[in-house]
Design an enzyme around this catalytic site. Sequence first.
Site, PDB file in Angstrom:
ATOM      1  N   ASP A  66      17.664 -13.381   7.068  1.00  0.00           N
ATOM      2  CA  ASP A  66      16.581 -14.001   7.836  1.00  0.00           C
ATOM      3  C   ASP A  66      16.285 -13.075   9.002  1.00  0.00           C
ATOM      4  OD1 ASP A  66      14.907 -15.451   9.458  1.00  0.00           O
ATOM      5  OD2 ASP A  66      16.259 -17.157   9.734  1.00  0.00           O
ATOM      6  N   VAL A  67      15.162 -12.358   8.944  1.00  0.00           N
ATOM      7  CA  VAL A  67      14.890 -11.335   9.956  1.00  0.00           C
ATOM      8  C   VAL A  67      14.653 -11.910  11.341  1.00  0.00           C
ATOM      9  CG1 VAL A  67      14.004  -9.653   8.295  1.00  0.00           C
ATOM     10  CG2 VAL A  67      12.407 -11.244   9.417  1.00  0.00           C
ATOM     11  N   TYR A 159      -2.247 -14.079  13.347  1.00  0.00           N
ATOM     12  CA  TYR A 159      -1.681 -12.978  12.570  1.00  0.00           C
ATOM     13  C   TYR A 159      -2.040 -11.640  13.216  1.00  0.00           C
ATOM     14  CZ  TYR A 159      -0.754  -9.958   8.520  1.00  0.00           C
ATOM     15  OH  TYR A 159      -0.293  -8.972   7.678  1.00  0.00           O
ATOM     16  N   THR A 194      -1.008  -8.129  -3.176  1.00  0.00           N
ATOM     17  CA  THR A 194       0.359  -8.659  -3.089  1.00  0.00           C
ATOM     18  C   THR A 194       0.314 -10.179  -3.167  1.00  0.00           C
ATOM     19  OG1 THR A 194       0.326  -8.906  -0.680  1.00  0.00           O
ATOM     20  CG2 THR A 194       1.032  -6.765  -1.552  1.00  0.00           C
TER      21      THR A 194
END
Length: 255
Positions: A66-67, A159, A194
């Site tokens: 989990d970054v 974002y 992606t």
Amino acid sequence: MGNRMDGKIVLVTGGASRPGIGAAVGERLAAEGATVVLSDVDLAGVEETARLIRENGGAASAVQHDVASQDDWERVIAELLAEYGRLDVLVNNAGILEVASVASDRAVPALRSQFDVNVVGSFIGTQAAVKAMRQSGGGSIINLSSVAGLVGFRGSASYAASKGAVKLFSKSVALEVAADNIRVNTVHPGIIRTNMQDQGAESNAENYEAIEAAIPAGRLGEPLDIANCVLFLASDESTYVTGAEFVVDGGYTAQ
């Protein structure tokens, strides 16, 4: 198989999603001789990516990660150093995208969640990599930002804020660690085919149609397009490149 990354130990975050940038980066660097450790919160997914790389002749392993957790970063880096003795390259690829207009009820929660993963996660990882790389004489840190960190995107203010932050903290860290032979650069993908991009398109279809139509190259990018840029920055071909931003977007932000 090539040899541009022979002997290098590489950590790539966000390697579970396929098609995805992290998986493509892992595949590309392993094909050039790197030993790649792939991490992701999705252990089953990242183990499958590592298996596919090994099946094609590369050296790869997987770890759950989990970054956004500093404890997880400390564990992952400690395990990597115990196994391999050094870290040569970190690719901070893990990220999330949540489309939310600025006036919506989701705007602030989306901002917080994206900053936790996209900014705090990349920052903690950069910090951990700097400590490790100083012990072994240098290395390369590649932080994935976005074209949304360079220009505005309607419906994606939170974002864009997170990816703009990645760009500027990376430049600042590059100045701090250049004398340690540590390079820090950012890669700014455009609209890449992606899983994450598909999710963004579904929730923001009208704007994405306009964005896709405006790409001068006339097509969406592929994960390999980004992986090839990362390969240059990870290799010794870019030893005089730091604090820079690399835009891979089919000309979108040139307009």
